[in-house]
Motif scaffolding. Structure first.
Motif, PDB file in Angstrom:
ATOM      1  N   LYS A 146       0.819  -1.215   0.000  1.00 44.14           N
ATOM      2  CA  LYS A 146       0.000   0.000   0.000  1.00 44.14           C
ATOM      3  C   LYS A 146       0.851   1.263   0.000  1.00 44.14           C
ATOM      4  CE  LYS A 146      -4.204  -1.757   2.012  1.00 44.14           C
ATOM      5  NZ  LYS A 146      -4.628  -2.415   3.243  1.00 44.14           N
ATOM      6  N   GLY A 147       2.156   1.044  -0.047  1.00 41.69           N
ATOM      7  CA  GLY A 147       3.043   2.214  -0.076  1.00 41.69           C
ATOM      8  C   GLY A 147       3.278   2.806   1.298  1.00 41.69           C
ATOM      9  N   GLU A 148       2.897   2.062   2.340  1.00 43.21           N
ATOM     10  CA  GLU A 148       3.069   2.597   3.686  1.00 43.21           C
ATOM     11  C   GLU A 148       4.282   1.984   4.388  1.00 43.21           C
ATOM     12  OE1 GLU A 148      -0.675   1.583   5.396  1.00 43.21           O
ATOM     13  OE2 GLU A 148      -1.775   2.758   3.918  1.00 43.21           O
ATOM     14  N   GLY A 149       5.056   1.205   3.617  1.00 45.31           N
ATOM     15  CA  GLY A 149       6.204   0.543   4.221  1.00 45.31           C
ATOM     16  C   GLY A 149       7.309   1.512   4.574  1.00 45.31           C
ATOM     17  N   ARG A 150       8.055   1.139   5.612  1.00 48.97           N
ATOM     18  CA  ARG A 150       9.202   1.949   5.995  1.00 48.97           C
ATOM     19  C   ARG A 150      10.464   1.109   5.873  1.00 48.97           C
ATOM     20  NH1 ARG A 150       7.152   3.974  11.693  1.00 48.97           N
ATOM     21  NH2 ARG A 150       6.930   1.711  11.732  1.00 48.97           N
ATOM     22  N   GLU A 151      11.551   1.803   5.782  1.00 46.69           N
ATOM     23  CA  GLU A 151      12.828   1.140   5.556  1.00 46.69           C
ATOM     24  C   GLU A 151      13.060  -0.005   6.557  1.00 46.69           C
ATOM     25  OE1 GLU A 151      14.378   2.456   2.876  1.00 46.69           O
ATOM     26  OE2 GLU A 151      15.867   0.867   2.904  1.00 46.69           O
ATOM     27  N   GLU A 152      12.759   0.245   7.829  1.00 47.78           N
ATOM     28  CA  GLU A 152      13.075  -0.750   8.860  1.00 47.78           C
ATOM     29  C   GLU A 152      12.130  -1.956   8.816  1.00 47.78           C
ATOM     30  OE1 GLU A 152      12.194   2.391   9.336  1.00 47.78           O
ATOM     31  OE2 GLU A 152      10.814   2.642  11.028  1.00 47.78           O
ATOM     32  N   ASP A 153      11.050  -1.824   8.049  1.00 52.07           N
ATOM     33  CA  ASP A 153      10.102  -2.939   7.975  1.00 52.07           C
ATOM     34  C   ASP A 153      10.751  -4.205   7.413  1.00 52.07           C
ATOM     35  OD1 ASP A 153       8.051  -1.579   9.091  1.00 52.07           O
ATOM     36  OD2 ASP A 153       7.073  -1.060   7.191  1.00 52.07           O
ATOM     37  N   LEU A 154      11.664  -4.019   6.482  1.00 56.60           N
ATOM     38  CA  LEU A 154      12.271  -5.195   5.854  1.00 56.60           C
ATOM     39  C   LEU A 154      13.093  -5.992   6.865  1.00 56.60           C
ATOM     40  CD1 LEU A 154      13.324  -4.069   2.273  1.00 56.60           C
ATOM     41  CD2 LEU A 154      11.286  -5.284   3.039  1.00 56.60           C
ATOM     42  N   ASP A 155      13.798  -5.277   7.740  1.00 63.61           N
ATOM     43  CA  ASP A 155      14.560  -5.980   8.776  1.00 63.61           C
ATOM     44  C   ASP A 155      13.626  -6.703   9.732  1.00 63.61           C
ATOM     45  OD1 ASP A 155      16.936  -5.272   7.762  1.00 63.61           O
ATOM     46  OD2 ASP A 155      17.203  -3.515   9.065  1.00 63.61           O
ATOM     47  N   THR A 156      12.588  -5.986  10.148  1.00 64.93           N
ATOM     48  CA  THR A 156      11.607  -6.600  11.059  1.00 64.93           C
ATOM     49  C   THR A 156      11.014  -7.839  10.415  1.00 64.93           C
ATOM     50  OG1 THR A 156      11.058  -4.377  11.778  1.00 64.93           O
ATOM     51  CG2 THR A 156       9.564  -6.128  12.462  1.00 64.93           C
ATOM     52  N   LEU A 157      10.645  -7.696   9.147  1.00 64.16           N
ATOM     53  CA  LEU A 157      10.029  -8.800   8.413  1.00 64.16           C
ATOM     54  C   LEU A 157      10.978  -9.994   8.341  1.00 64.16           C
ATOM     55  CD1 LEU A 157       7.658  -9.731   6.621  1.00 64.16           C
ATOM     56  CD2 LEU A 157       8.833  -8.722   4.677  1.00 64.16           C
ATOM     57  N   GLU A 158      12.202  -9.712   7.992  1.00 65.26           N
ATOM     58  CA  GLU A 158      13.162 -10.783   7.828  1.00 65.26           C
ATOM     59  C   GLU A 158      13.439 -11.473   9.159  1.00 65.26           C
ATOM     60  OE1 GLU A 158      16.348  -9.413   5.454  1.00 65.26           O
ATOM     61  OE2 GLU A 158      16.895 -11.439   4.814  1.00 65.26           O
ATOM     62  N   GLN A 159      13.565 -10.671  10.200  1.00 60.71           N
ATOM     63  CA  GLN A 159      13.848 -11.247  11.512  1.00 60.71           C
ATOM     64  C   GLN A 159      12.672 -12.091  11.997  1.00 60.71           C
ATOM     65  OE1 GLN A 159      14.276  -8.602  14.779  1.00 60.71           O
ATOM     66  NE2 GLN A 159      15.088 -10.265  16.036  1.00 60.71           N
ATOM     67  N   LEU A 160      11.481 -11.554  11.812  1.00 60.54           N
ATOM     68  CA  LEU A 160      10.293 -12.295  12.215  1.00 60.54           C
ATOM     69  C   LEU A 160      10.186 -13.596  11.419  1.00 60.54           C
ATOM     70  CD1 LEU A 160       7.628 -12.596  13.711  1.00 60.54           C
ATOM     71  CD2 LEU A 160       6.569 -11.022  12.083  1.00 60.54           C
ATOM     72  N   ALA A 161      10.466 -13.495  10.117  1.00 61.79           N
ATOM     73  CA  ALA A 161      10.393 -14.684   9.262  1.00 61.79           C
ATOM     74  C   ALA A 161      11.331 -15.766   9.785  1.00 61.79           C
ATOM     75  CB  ALA A 161      10.745 -14.317   7.826  1.00 61.79           C
TER      76      ALA A 161
ATOM     77  N   GLU B  55      12.641  -5.074  -5.484  1.00 58.43           N
ATOM     78  CA  GLU B  55      11.213  -4.764  -5.673  1.00 58.43           C
ATOM     79  C   GLU B  55      10.593  -4.257  -4.370  1.00 58.43           C
ATOM     80  OE1 GLU B  55       8.331  -7.049  -7.797  1.00 58.43           O
ATOM     81  OE2 GLU B  55       9.886  -7.973  -9.039  1.00 58.43           O
ATOM     82  N   PHE B  56      11.004  -4.887  -3.281  1.00 60.80           N
ATOM     83  CA  PHE B  56      10.510  -4.421  -1.980  1.00 60.80           C
ATOM     84  C   PHE B  56      10.958  -2.978  -1.752  1.00 60.80           C
ATOM     85  CE2 PHE B  56       8.868  -8.234   0.194  1.00 60.80           C
ATOM     86  CZ  PHE B  56       9.290  -9.216  -0.690  1.00 60.80           C
ATOM     87  N   GLU B  57      12.224  -2.751  -2.061  1.00 59.77           N
ATOM     88  CA  GLU B  57      12.772  -1.417  -1.818  1.00 59.77           C
ATOM     89  C   GLU B  57      12.091  -0.366  -2.691  1.00 59.77           C
ATOM     90  OE1 GLU B  57      17.139  -3.031  -0.356  1.00 59.77           O
ATOM     91  OE2 GLU B  57      16.885  -2.325  -2.426  1.00 59.77           O
ATOM     92  N   ALA B  58      11.757  -0.741  -3.913  1.00 66.77           N
ATOM     93  CA  ALA B  58      11.061   0.201  -4.794  1.00 66.77           C
ATOM     94  C   ALA B  58       9.711   0.591  -4.198  1.00 66.77           C
ATOM     95  CB  ALA B  58      10.872  -0.418  -6.178  1.00 66.77           C
ATOM     96  N   HIS B  59       9.040  -0.402  -3.626  1.00 67.39           N
ATOM     97  CA  HIS B  59       7.742  -0.112  -3.000  1.00 67.39           C
ATOM     98  C   HIS B  59       7.915   0.853  -1.838  1.00 67.39           C
ATOM     99  CE1 HIS B  59       6.313  -3.637  -5.228  1.00 67.39           C
ATOM    100  NE2 HIS B  59       5.076  -3.347  -4.869  1.00 67.39           N
ATOM    101  N   ILE B  60       8.990   0.640  -1.068  1.00 69.74           N
ATOM    102  CA  ILE B  60       9.164   1.427   0.150  1.00 69.74           C
ATOM    103  C   ILE B  60       9.768   2.801  -0.155  1.00 69.74           C
ATOM    104  CG2 ILE B  60      10.446   1.540   2.320  1.00 69.74           C
ATOM    105  CD1 ILE B  60      10.179  -1.556   2.418  1.00 69.74           C
ATOM    106  N   ARG B  61      10.859   2.811  -0.922  1.00 68.91           N
ATOM    107  CA  ARG B  61      11.585   4.073  -1.131  1.00 68.91           C
ATOM    108  C   ARG B  61      10.929   4.947  -2.184  1.00 68.91           C
ATOM    109  NH1 ARG B  61      17.461   1.253  -1.495  1.00 68.91           N
ATOM    110  NH2 ARG B  61      17.524   0.530   0.680  1.00 68.91           N
ATOM    111  N   ASP B  62      10.575   4.293  -3.305  1.00 64.58           N
ATOM    112  CA  ASP B  62      10.063   5.090  -4.419  1.00 64.58           C
ATOM    113  C   ASP B  62       8.540   5.078  -4.493  1.00 64.58           C
ATOM    114  OD1 ASP B  62      12.764   4.964  -4.839  1.00 64.58           O
ATOM    115  OD2 ASP B  62      12.616   3.378  -6.360  1.00 64.58           O
ATOM    116  N   LYS B  63       7.924   4.385  -3.565  1.00 66.33           N
ATOM    117  CA  LYS B  63       6.466   4.226  -3.613  1.00 66.33           C
ATOM    118  C   LYS B  63       6.034   3.804  -5.004  1.00 66.33           C
ATOM    119  CE  LYS B  63       6.486   5.708   0.590  1.00 66.33           C
ATOM    120  NZ  LYS B  63       6.652   4.643   1.582  1.00 66.33           N
ATOM    121  N   ASN B  64       6.716   2.793  -5.497  1.00 66.33           N
ATOM    122  CA  ASN B  64       6.505   2.378  -6.867  1.00 66.33           C
ATOM    123  C   ASN B  64       6.455   0.853  -6.932  1.00 66.33           C
ATOM    124  OD1 ASN B  64       6.511   2.184  -9.671  1.00 66.33           O
ATOM    125  ND2 ASN B  64       8.771   2.161  -9.742  1.00 66.33           N
TER     126      ASN B  64
END
Lengths: 531, 352, 648
Positions: C528-543, C572-581
């Motif tokens: 939804k374009g609401e992701g933040r940079e730190e979400d990927l770390d949280t996601l990976e750690q939780l996974a 692709e994840f980063e594009a969603h988060i950084r570029d909202k794309n």
């Protein structure tokens, strides 16, 4: 009697490991819920269950065989099972030879009960009788459990003895998971008996008729003791009516609600010159008293209870007595002192010291030793660890005595005028009459629901939940009806918890010739619609 | 007995064969957090709080269901283990109401205890929370499914201790719940209100209704005693606060019943403080009861019994003792009859 | 009319009550107990009726679930009608079969012995097919399959790449027998593996043979089957059970359905052999209720096997007893996990249990139990019929035999394909699968379902076998291959699989129940374009925590799609988060719709269709979208006939 001592032979925590449970005249999941759960744990571990009950109890539901006998035909049934056991050679010949006597008389008696005859008397199909006999007799170990369905008959003593016969015949007694176990109804009925609150025995079942026993107590108490046994409760009431008894001191009990034929009880108590009642509530009996003494509840005093497996356990004071109430033991001490014989005990622990000195079974018991786990009597000395199960290797009386028991009929079977058979018992949510004072329990189960078979309900035009009048030769009451096939056709079942529907105005005060236990389990009643 | 030796956190410990890693730790006072484990119930392995690192095993095995073996090397406090536990706690707290200040379980809540130890706040995963209705349908047990951590102890207690299996899991994933069949309220289920479920609940999902608001665990004195109802002889703890019994809790040490109790034992003790309790001696005058002092009442009883004995003999007095009273009281009562009054007319309602 | 199953004469005494040890061989080579040329001739004649030949041509019409839903039963009816009408009933036979595997081209039919394959057949085509094939001896060219890579029509089915590159061992019968007839199975050497086992081998020898074959569990984990059997055989118990796991639940997987529908006796024979080897006398097939046709065919097959004495007591007079029952699952994915499956058969909620004890020690109703999936069982008859060595010639050193894959997604040839272990992903997807639809670019393949991983194009030359794929962060799994092209958003796909795992989690253990939910929420935020940079770390750690601490395979593998997507498609994840794309233009919240003024023909259709009324323009001015009011429904792009609406 047959073994020479009356108590549960085994321990409650043996139950989950049982191989076979024969449950007769007992509804443990409601009347002794924790014992009921242990039985269900046994079932979950593969134990076989034979349930004997006219009423479809929870244990009947889970049983491998459910013998739905006609109320009061237990003797015929057990004789029949023993007949089958002997016919198939399933008896324990070694046990009979080494540890019992009287087998020949038993064999003769049992021969009179072939399965077909027994089936006719009890209404139980022959194949079920055979299956029950096979399960019980061929098990590696088997326990019998009975409650008031066995004892609350005019031949209750005989009922008990024949169960003892059955256990000895198959050698299922005197070892782990094998025995005959009465599930005692009240929290401390075992202890009250142990303590000699009986007219014929002093503490430890020591007979008042025995000079040596009397001598021991006379020496300890420094007074003479009468050698004649006193009156049992039903006789006390008769004696009150005939003015032989003039005064009564009643502690804790409420015979006006709990004894059979309560109208008769009430009349007897009213005849007395003087009645003292000591209780925590103004019971129906207390209302008749000249003096009422407010007692402390179990939470307000120290002491011990002895449970159905002979375990003596601590009761610990948690709060001060409510208002001016006092612990029963303090009141008794006060009265004794005022009557000129000072009871100078500082605490119940002191009393236990005296109990231990006079009661062989309790000889090794002190409050300290009881601790958090209690001890199972006999505890003959201060080092003895207590006794898990009785009669190991040897019965209390030496050899076990087989008793040939004749089949008998109840005192008041249903007839044309009172065509339904009334049987009474306990429900899970209540205990006798006291739990009605628990707001939580009472709001959950606020009223009597007398059970009636759908067949009878249809014939009488009574619907589930309808209020009806129930009458016997002795009295009448109103109750709500629950239509259910838990009871046999021709039967009405009630609890005795509710003073609004006091079942004991109906029950018959005919009693067992030995124990004077009333026949609560059988009397004739009629049910009619309210107009 | 066969013994095995293993290493836990660098300590060499010896335990009997067949011991789980969790048991081995507990025998040696090595703390391991657990939410779903209970020695009286079967091993379930669901909360995953008791995970440890074991050399040669993949993933983080739960110690409660892993058998200790000879030469095993176990680590219980590595950062990997602690981080995983922290994450699991964060997940639980993220879906748990944070109304601890009014929760009846406060002070006795396993989740709160571990959250404190692992410094978990519930801030990491902010998302959907359950919003399920309370089950307030009966007088005994209050059920708040929102506080449930689905450890399954109540399910096992109902099946294994009580043999009833009223409770089980329903729904899947995040929507999973514990409750009676068809999500019925307790009152409409087959529940017999033994309260075993309440006694094992580690959080505030199941509480004794009558005790809500009556006292905090640290304010309550627990007094072990024996149940005054049937002859089974169950033991439990009376919970006392300010001289009042506010309820009953199981005592796992109880020799006959362990944690199990029935509806009467667990929930019937409010009768102690029933407003109809007798609080003062009463003497009947002209057919009416009149309040009296103990001296007045006792003097009257002693005098009247003395008179009857004098005029009609000791056997004109009968004494009814009680199967509800203690051994000591029954002993004293029969001694009163036999030694003080002088009669064997002593009996009790032994047969009901 | 006499069938192959009927006794040749009075001398044959085989019945379920009086079984004959040579029964199976007798049907195809017999009679064996007596030498009567008339009986032998009769048997050969009946056998010939079943097998296609010039005098007895057969049309195998796929009536598997896929083709049946495209009207295959109408085609069977029309064919029968037309053949009767043309008076060909004596020489042409219509056989409804299980799945041919070529689902994309269904309904399909194969004419034997000429091996003609017709695809996308409609009832209207039937008359022409019968006329051309059986009267004129010609082809219906337009219904032949044209390979999209070569553009050449396949003259026989074996010429079609889809079939040519396959090695059909388990699927050998699928599509070439009537699954409702046990005699069809027996005519193609069915129950000979069982006969070999019972007549020539001890149970231990059977297990050794299976061990030697190198067969590994086809359900996903790849545990050696013979070894598994030996555990259960060695377990102490008065009663043992075997189970066939037919609770195939991965999205896009339908291998087991194909086998059960098309060749149910192969599964029964495999189970019989396994039961004999293990010492079990009772078995259950746990089949998801969503497979009604598989259950129906299995029911028929069990009944037939019982009728001829191949199930029941004293099978083939060997003293071996085996009874087989079906249990329909209620649709819980987790019931594919064997302890949950066992709980479900017992009538309890399907929830996994901790192991040990393993089912081999204490399984169904507390008894030693062996569980294999459909494909594993169906492999067993081949091993016992032809020997372990012949079986082991296929595959790699550590992964023997063949594996069936279900090809789905953006691939041309959706369907079932059986290949030797060790074939590369590229061969499967491009040769057999016929490449990507509409000439688009391959992006990733999801292998192993929600428990597997997404592999990018640089991994296409990986050999498909248990160990290689596990190393790559994916798994063979049950065999689902979901092919994705450039229009697939990897974040969205990860979110999809997480949603699946979360809604199928049984809820027992904390990490799976709560963790997959929070993983899904993070992914949802990112799409939804609401992701933040730190979400990927949280996601990976939780996974990683979910993976390492979950109770059963469902939870332990649920993070795989996320972890593999993060590994190979992190950009692709980063594009969603950084570029909202959303680079694949899938995530609607991150899209903008714009009208290319050069392409706009000013027809106004977009403005008329726009539910938000945010498109303006007129006959002179190119239309324009007001991005602030656009609700991103995509209607304008759909209605525009000139491709002027751009998704960016």
């Amino acid at each position: 009697m047959t073994f020479g001592s009356g108590a549960m032979t085994n321990s409650i925590n043996e139950i989950p490991d049982s191989k076979v449970l024969l449950i007769i005249g007992s509804n443990p999941t409601e009347a002794h819920p924790i014992i009921g759960t242990k039985m269900k744990q046994a079932v979950a571990r593969g134990a076989k269950v034979v349930a004997v009950d006219p009423r479809r109890t929870e244990m009947a539901d889970v049983a491998d065989v459910w013998l739905r006998l006609r109320p009061g035909t237990d003797i015929a049934l057990i004789n029949g099972i023993m007949n089958i056991i002997l016919a198939n050679g399933w008896e324990d010949k070694k046990f009979i030879a080494e540890r019992t006597e009287g087998f020949d008389q038993l064999r003769e008696q049992v021969a009179k009960f072939p399965p077909e005859v027994v089936s006719k008397i009890t209404g139980v199909p022959v194949d079920q009788l055979i299956e029950a006999a096979r399960i019980y007799a061929t098990a590696e170990s088997a326990q019998i459990f009975y409650t008031l369905g066995i004892t609350e008959h005019i031949y209750g003593t005989d009922n008990v003895m024949i169960l003892a016969d059955l256990s000895m015949l198959t050698g299922n007694v005197g070892k782990v998971n094998s025995g005959v176990n009465p599930l005692r109804g009240q929290n401390n009925v075992q202890g009250a008996c142990d303590m000699g609150a009986l007219p014929d025995v002093l503490p430890g079942y020591q007979k008042v008729t025995s000079p040596t026993v009397r001598a021991k107590f006379e020496a300890a108490w420094d007074v003479p003791i009468k050698s004649e046994p006193g009156l049992m409760l039903p006789d006390m009431l008769e004696a009150a009516l005939s003015h032989e008894v003039r005064a009564m001191y009643v502690m804790g009990e409420d015979p006006v609600l709990t004894d059979a034929d309560v109208n008769h009880v009430r009349e007897a108590l009213e005849t007395l010159d003087f009645l003292v009642v000591q209780n925590i509530f103004l019971s129906e009996t207390a209302k008749l008293a000249d003096v009422v003494l407010p007692a402390g509840s179990f939470a307000e005093k120290d002491g011990t209870f002895t449970n159905t497996e002979r375990r003596v356990q601590r009761v610990n004071k948690a709060i001060e007595p409510i208002g001016h109430a006092r612990a029963d033991w303090k009141i008794i001490c006060d009265l004794a002192t005022r009557m000129g014989y000072p009871f100078a005990y500082a605490s119940p622990a002191d009393v236990m010291q005296e109990i231990a000195s006079l009661t062989p079974q309790y000889a090794g018991i002190t409050f300290e030793r009881l601790g958090r786990k209690g001890l199972q009597w006999p505890v003959p000395d201060a080092e003895h660890p207590g006794t898990k199960f009785l009669h190991e290797g040897k019965f209390a009386r030496g050899k076990g005595l087989f008793m040939a028991i004749e089949y008998q009929v109840p005192d008041e079977p249903p007839d044309e005028e009172y065509p339904l058979l009334l049987s009474t018992g306990r429900r899970l949510s209540h205990y006798n009459i006291s739990t009605r004072y628990s707001e939580a329990l009472d709001s959950y189960a606020p009223e009597e629901l007398a059970e009636l078979n759908p067949e009878d309900a249809e014939r009488l035009g009574i619907k589930d939940g309808e209020r009806v009048k129930v009458a016997s030769r002795r009295g009448a009451l109103e109750t709500k009806i629950r239509v259910t096939d838990r009871v046999l056709p021709g039967m009405l079942w009630m609890s005795f918890h509710y003073k609004e529907s006091p079942a004991n105005v109906l029950t018959n005060a005919a009693s067992d010739k030995v124990t004077k236990t009333y026949e609560y389990k059988v009397c004739g009643v009629k049910v009619s619609k309210l107009i | 007995m066969e013994w095995i030796t293993l290493s836990i956190d660098g300590r060499t410990v010896t335990v009997p064969k067949g011991t789980t890693v969790l048991e081995a730790c507990r025998m040696n006072n090595i703390p391991i957090p657990t939410l779903c484990h209970d020695p009286e119930l079967s091993n379930y392995g669901s909360c995953r709080m008791c995970i440890v690192e074991i050399e040669g095993m993949r993933n983080l095995p739960p110690s409660c269901v892993t058998q200790a073996t000879q030469g095993m090397v176990v680590r219980t406090q590595t950062s990997k283990v602690r981080n995983a536990r922290t994450t699991i706690l964060e997940l639980l707290v993220a879906n748990h109401p944070l109304d601890c200040m009014t929760c009846q379980k406060m002070g006795d809540c396993a989740l709160a205890e571990y959250a404190y130890e692992y410094r978990v706040t519930g801030e990491v995963f902010k998302g959907q929370r359950r919003e399920l209705p309370l089950d307030d349908s009966n007088p005994f047990i209050l059920r708040d499914p929102n506080k449930c951590i689905l450890c399954g102890k109540c399910v096992r207690a109902c099946e294994e201790i009580q043999g009833r299996s009223v409770l089980d899991f329903s729904f899947r994933g995040f929507n999973a719940q514990v409750g009676p069949a068809f999500n019925l309220p307790y009152s409409e289920s087959e529940c017999v209100f033994c309260g075993s479920c309440v006694s094992v609940c580690p959080v505030g999902a199941l509480t004794e209704k009558k005790m809500v608001g009556q006292g905090r665990p640290w304010e309550v004195e627990k007094v072990q005693t024996t149940c005054p109802f049937c002859g089974t002889g169950c033991n439990f703890d009376l919970n006392v606060k300010d001289g009042k019994v506010i309820g009953v809790t199981s005592n796992p040490e109880a020799p006959v019943n362990g944690k199990a109790l029935c509806v009467k034992g667990r929930f019937g003790m409010d009768l102690i403080h029933n407003s109809e309790r007798l609080t003062t001696p009463l003497i009947k005058k002209d057919g009416e009861f009149v309040e009296a002092t103990w001296d007045e009442a006792m003097d009257l009883v002693a005098q009247k019994l003395g008179e009857v004995k004098q005029e009609h003999g000791a056997d004109a007095i009968a004494v009814l003792s009680s199967a509800r009273c203690t051994n000591e009281e029954n002993f004293l009562m029969q001694k009163l009859a036999r030694a003080v009054i002088g009669t064997n007319n002593i009996d009790h309602c032994a047969r009901t | 009319m006499k069938t192959l199953l009927d006794p040749c004469c009075d001398r044959c005494t085989h019945t379920p009550e009086t079984p004959c040890r040579d029964y199976v061989r007798c049907l195809t080579e017999g009679p064996i107990c007596h030498d009567d040329p008339a009986c032998k001739a009769e048997k050969q004649r009946l056998l010939k009726e079943i097998k296609p030949n010039e005098e007895n041509q057969q049309i195998f019409v796929c009536t598997g679930t896929g083709c049946a839903s495209c009207g295959a039963h109408n085609i069977v009816d029309s064919l029968n009608e037309e053949i009767n009408h043309q008076g060909l009933a004596n020489t042409v036979n219509v056989v409804p079969t299980g799945c041919h595997g070529f689902c994309e081209q269904g309904p399909t039919l194969i004419i034997e012995p000429r091996q003609i394959l017709y695809t996308l057949v409609k009832p209207d085509d039937v008359a022409e097919i019968v006329q051309k094939e059986f009267v004129e001896g010609e082809r219906v060219e337009r219904l032949l399959y044209v390979d999209p890579l070569t553009n050449q029509p396949a003259t026989t089915f074996a010429n079609a790449n889809f079939f040519a590159k396959q090695t059909r061992v388990v699927l050998n019968n699928c599509g070439f027998i009537n699954p409702e007839k046990i005699e069809d199975y027996i005519a193609r050497d069915g129950y000979k593996g069982l006969t070999n086992a019972l007549q020539k081998m001890t149970p231990v020898e059977v297990i050794d043979e299976v061990k030697k074959s190198g067969l590994r569990g086809r359900g996903g984990a790849g545990f050696p089957t013979g070894l598994k059997w030996s555990f259960c055989r060695q377990a102490i118990g008065d009663k043992k059970y075997i189970i066939c796991n037919a609770d195939e639940g991965d999205p896009g997987a339908f291998m087991d359905r194909g086998v059960l529908e098309g060749d149910p006796h192969a599964v029964i024979e495999g189970m019989l052999i396994g039961a004999y080897a293990i010492g079990a006398d009772e078995g259950y097939v746990y089949c998801r209720a969503e497979y009604p046709l598989a259950i129906k065919h299995l029911e028929i097959a069990i009944r037939q096997a019982e009728e001829v004495g191949l199930l029941g007591d004293n099978i083939l007079n060997s003293g071996f007893n085996f009874h087989l029952f079906i249990r329909a699952g209620a649709g819980a994915f987790v019931c594919g996990e064997e302890t949950a499956l066992i709980a479900s058969i017992e009538g309890k909620r399907g929830m996994p249990k901790v192991r040990p004890p393993f089912p081999a020690q204490s399984g169904l109703w507390g008894k030693p139990t062996n569980n294999n999936n459909v494909e594993t069982w169906a492999n067993v008859p081949h091993i016992l019929r032809n020997g372990a060595d012949r079986y082991a010639q296929f595959g790699t050193e550590k992964s023997k035999g063949t594996k069936i894959f279900a090809l789905t997604g953006k691939v041309n040839n959706t369907g079932l394909a059986e290949v030797p272990m060790g074939m590369t992903l590229r061969d499967i997807i491009f040769d057999i699968g016929g490449g990507i639809q509409n000439g688009k670019k391959f992006k990733a393949v999801q292998i192993g379902g929600p428990s597997g991983g997404c592999l990018p194009d640089e991994m296409l030359d990986l050999q498909v076998d248990y160990d290689t794929l596990t190393k790559a962060g994916a798994m063979v799994g049950s065999g689902g291959l979901v092919v994705m092209d450039e229009t697939t958003c990897m974040v969205d796909i990860a979110r999809f699989f997480l949603n699946f795992s979360q809604s199928e989690s049984c809820g027992k253990c904390t990490p799976c129940r709560e963790g997959t939910k929070r993983m899904w929420e993070i992914l949802d935020k990112i799409t939804k374009g609401e992701g933040r940079e730190e979400d990927l770390d949280t996601l990976e750690q939780l996974a990683r925590v979910v993976k390492e601490t979950s109770l059963c395979g469902l939870g332990q593998n649920a993070p795989n799609p996320v972890l593999s997507a993060l590994k190979y498609f992190r950009h692709e994840f980063e594009a969603h988060i950084r570029d909202k794309n959303c680079p694949a233009h899938v995530c609607s919240a991150l899209l903008t719709y714009r009208i290319d003024p050069d392409k706009c023909k000013k027809c106004g259709l977009c403005a008329k269709s726009c539910p938000a009324g945010c498109i303006t323009g007129d006959k002179k001015t190119p239309y324009e979208i007001d991005a602030t009011a656009c609700i991103k429904c995509g209607t304008c792009a759909k209605v525009c006939k000139f491709g002027a609406v751009l998704r960016e």
